[in-house]
Structures are given as C-alpha cells and as structure tokens.
Design an enzyme around this catalytic site. Sequence first.
Site, PDB file in Angstrom:
ATOM      1  CD1 TRP A   1      -2.185  -2.285   1.518  1.00 47.76           C
ATOM      2  CD2 TRP A   1      -2.937  -1.170  -0.277  1.00 47.76           C
ATOM      3  NE1 TRP A   1      -3.141  -3.050   0.893  1.00 47.76           N
ATOM      4  CE2 TRP A   1      -3.620  -2.401  -0.196  1.00 47.76           C
ATOM      5  CE3 TRP A   1      -3.245  -0.310  -1.327  1.00 47.76           C
ATOM      6  CZ2 TRP A   1      -4.578  -2.783  -1.126  1.00 47.76           C
ATOM      7  CZ3 TRP A   1      -4.207  -0.696  -2.261  1.00 47.76           C
ATOM      8  CH2 TRP A   1      -4.856  -1.920  -2.150  1.00 47.76           C
ATOM      9  CG  ASP A  45      -3.644   3.633   4.221  1.00 51.09           C
ATOM     10  OD1 ASP A  45      -4.709   3.353   4.806  1.00 51.09           O
ATOM     11  OD2 ASP A  45      -3.322   3.145   3.108  1.00 51.09           O
ATOM     12  CE  LYS A  88      -9.039  -2.540   3.691  1.00 49.93           C
ATOM     13  NZ  LYS A  88      -8.971  -3.722   2.858  1.00 49.93           N
TER      14      LYS A  88
HETATM   15  N1  PMP Z   1      -4.712   1.208   2.000  1.00 53.67           N
HETATM   16  C1  PMP Z   1      -4.808   0.033   2.644  1.00 53.67           C
HETATM   17  C2  PMP Z   1      -3.981  -0.193   3.866  1.00 53.67           C
HETATM   18  C3  PMP Z   1      -5.674  -0.953   2.168  1.00 53.67           C
HETATM   19  O1  PMP Z   1      -5.768  -2.124   2.783  1.00 53.67           O
HETATM   20  C4  PMP Z   1      -6.447  -0.693   1.013  1.00 53.67           C
HETATM   21  C5  PMP Z   1      -7.435  -1.700   0.451  1.00 53.67           C
HETATM   22  N2  PMP Z   1      -7.247  -2.993   0.745  1.00 53.67           N
HETATM   23  C6  PMP Z   1      -6.288   0.528   0.366  1.00 53.67           C
HETATM   24  C7  PMP Z   1      -5.423   1.462   0.899  1.00 53.67           C
HETATM   25  C8  PMP Z   1      -7.052   0.841  -0.870  1.00 53.67           C
HETATM   26  O2  PMP Z   1      -8.358   1.089  -0.532  1.00 53.67           O
HETATM   27  P1  PMP Z   1      -9.504   1.253  -1.655  1.00 53.67           P
HETATM   28  O3  PMP Z   1      -9.617  -0.047  -2.344  1.00 53.67           O
HETATM   29  O4  PMP Z   1     -10.672   1.638  -0.811  1.00 53.67           O
HETATM   30  O5  PMP Z   1      -9.076   2.349  -2.559  1.00 53.67           O
END
Ligand code: PMP
Length: 367
Positions: free
Chosen positions: A105, A179, A203
């Site tokens: 991420w 994040d 989540k």
């Molecule tokens: N950051 C983290 C830590 C994630 O786990 C995720 C999705 N699994 C995201 C960002 C991306 O999120 P989205 O799919 O809502 O854009």
Amino acid sequence: MTTIYNFAPGPAVLPKEVLQQAAAEMLDWHGSGMSVMEMSHRGPEFTSIITTALSDFRELMAVPDNYKVLFLQGGGLGENAIVPMNLMGLKPQPATADFVHTGSWTGKSLKEAQKYGKVNIAASGEAGGFTAVPPRDSWKLTPDAAYVHLCTNETIDGIEYQFTPDVAAETNGAPIVADMSSHIMSRVIDVSKYGAIFSGAQKNLGPAGLTIVVVREDLLGHALPICPSAFNWKIIADNDSMYNTPPTYAIYIAGLVFQWIKRQGGVAVLEQKNIAKAKLLYDYLDSSDFYTNRVAKDSRSRMNVPFYLKDESLNTEFLASAKENGLLQLKGHKSVGGMRASIYNAMPIEGVQALINFMQEFASKHA
Ligand code: PMP
C-alpha cells in the site's frame, strides 16, 4: 449447519447484530416510511444519522477538538492523490513528502504522490521482502518535508506498527499522515500524534464507499490549485461533509458499527480481544512445521495474518477444504500468494479457534 467465518481482507465481515438491525430497518427507518437509501442527505432523518455517526466516531477515537472528521468518497487509493493535493501546499513548491515504504500500500501511495510533488523514500523494507517495519533510527527524513506518510497496517504483507513514531525534530514539525484503512478502531491510538489519518470503511467500520479522514485544523486550507473541490478537505470540513452527496447508506451502516463498538465497551476492549485472537493464531503458526508466517515478531499485524503452507502444492486443496468447513476467503493476495486470515474487530475468537482446529486437522491428514 456449519457456522460460517469470513476471513476476507475487505470488504469484510461485519457484526451480525449490525446486519440484523439494518435488515429490520431496511424498508422503513424509524417510522419515516423510507429506506435510508431513499432519504435526502439534507433532510432531518439523515442529518440525525450523520451527526450521531460523527460524534460516536469522535468519542470512540478520542479525537481532540482541534481536529476535523470528514466523511467522503474515494477510498484509500483516492486518498493517495487527495493527501498530496491537500498537503503538498504546506511548503513552497515543489514540496517533498517523505514515505516509509513498508509494502504494497505504501508502494501505491508513493507512486501516486509523485504526480503532485517530490517523494523521498525515508526508509524501505523492500530488501527484506517487506517482513518488518524499518526501525525508526534508520529513517532518513527530509528537513522541511510537507508531511511524512506511513501505512500503519499493511493489509497484504501483514505488517503493523507497534509504535507511534515522532518525526518532528528532523522535519521541522512535519505532520504524519497515516493510512489506517485496515486497523482503524482495532487498537487505541493517540490521534494527537498524527496530522491526518485516513481510512476506507470496508474492513473495520462498514461497507465500501465511505472514506474517513481525521485532520488537524491547521493543515486545512493549503490545497494545490488543481485539487478538485469535492476532495478539498477544507471545503468538505466547512460544509460538514455535505459539500457533495456523501455515501449515505455506508455512513448509516458505519454508524451502526460505531454503536456496536460502544456496546462492546469501546476500542480498548476490542484491542484486548484483538491481541488475544492474534496471539492464538501466531502461537499456533509458530508451533507448526506445516505452516509458516514470515513477518518479524515485532511487526506482526493483529488484523491480517498471512501464512504459507510449507508444501504449496496443497494450496488449492486447503482452500477448498476450508470452504467446505465454513472458513471463507482465506486466499492470500495474488501479489504474495499463500493464505491470509483477516481477523478484524467483527471476527470472534471462536472463528480463530475454528480456523486453527481446521488447520491442525488438515496438517495431520497430510503429515
Ligand atoms: N490502504 C490500505 C492499507 C488498504 O488495505 C487498502 C485496500 N485494501 C487501500 C489502501 C485501498 O483502498 P480502496 O480499495 O478503498 O481504494
């Protein structure tokens, strides 16, 4: 009938009580004659839903008064652009943002930020295969950085910060942006240590579609001119998250999840449960020579537990057999393979025990 336990990484398991309440209120919310999905976001019914959700969020996270809580759209990946567009302007252009690269991420976040400013990778866990948070004393931060970006729980790699870093001295007070998409409200955090926190809801907090941003007030009003108005944090804050139509149904469900967390006793109580669940699973993995987890012990995520079968040719059978036993969505992310058990707030310890029982049986069958 087999009890179902859903180990999905997100969208993920929600508390059954919340789903039951939403089902009961689906056609007629509190005698209004309407479903929440059908209501004006500016009417009195939805106003009461969002006001309660915002104040419950503030209470559960102990958000200080000098922070705004924003409900918006765009998800975690949207924030990868929204954060630099809002914060690069804190410094003269071209500004630099520091990133601690801990896995999938942060990798996506730093790539996106390069469109809006300069990126410095202050530390990276890549050489070690993203199996640990780089130690704080190895970070090479930028004096006068606009901000420092961290992903405090890497959902795919299964890495979580077990400490709250302080970066002020080396950066002249740069704010930390975290994040927290995959561990928000799973542990007590001190919001005042962060300049901004963002999280998708799907989540620990509710359905996909809602993104929550917590931001210190003095960081508002510095957006780059290209920032779309609907993603300008100051505009959203000045309009109480009603500048555009917010994701109303997702906010409603998140509000029910907040009330559920309050009934559980709050975040501190859930944190103790999460520690116990994670310990049960990691202790089993460490005791087994059939399964492995590659993450350093001091960086292991309480929420996302990746593991591998020593004999990977059994992966397909493992997943099929787990599914037959009511243990769903255990497949690891395609970029890393193997398995992953996501054990968010709504996963009871009985689910973790059922997974371990199954893993033991599977291992002894194939010994
Ligand atoms: N950051 C983290 C830590 C994630 O786990 C995720 C999705 N699994 C995201 C960002 C991306 O999120 P989205 O799919 O809502 O854009």
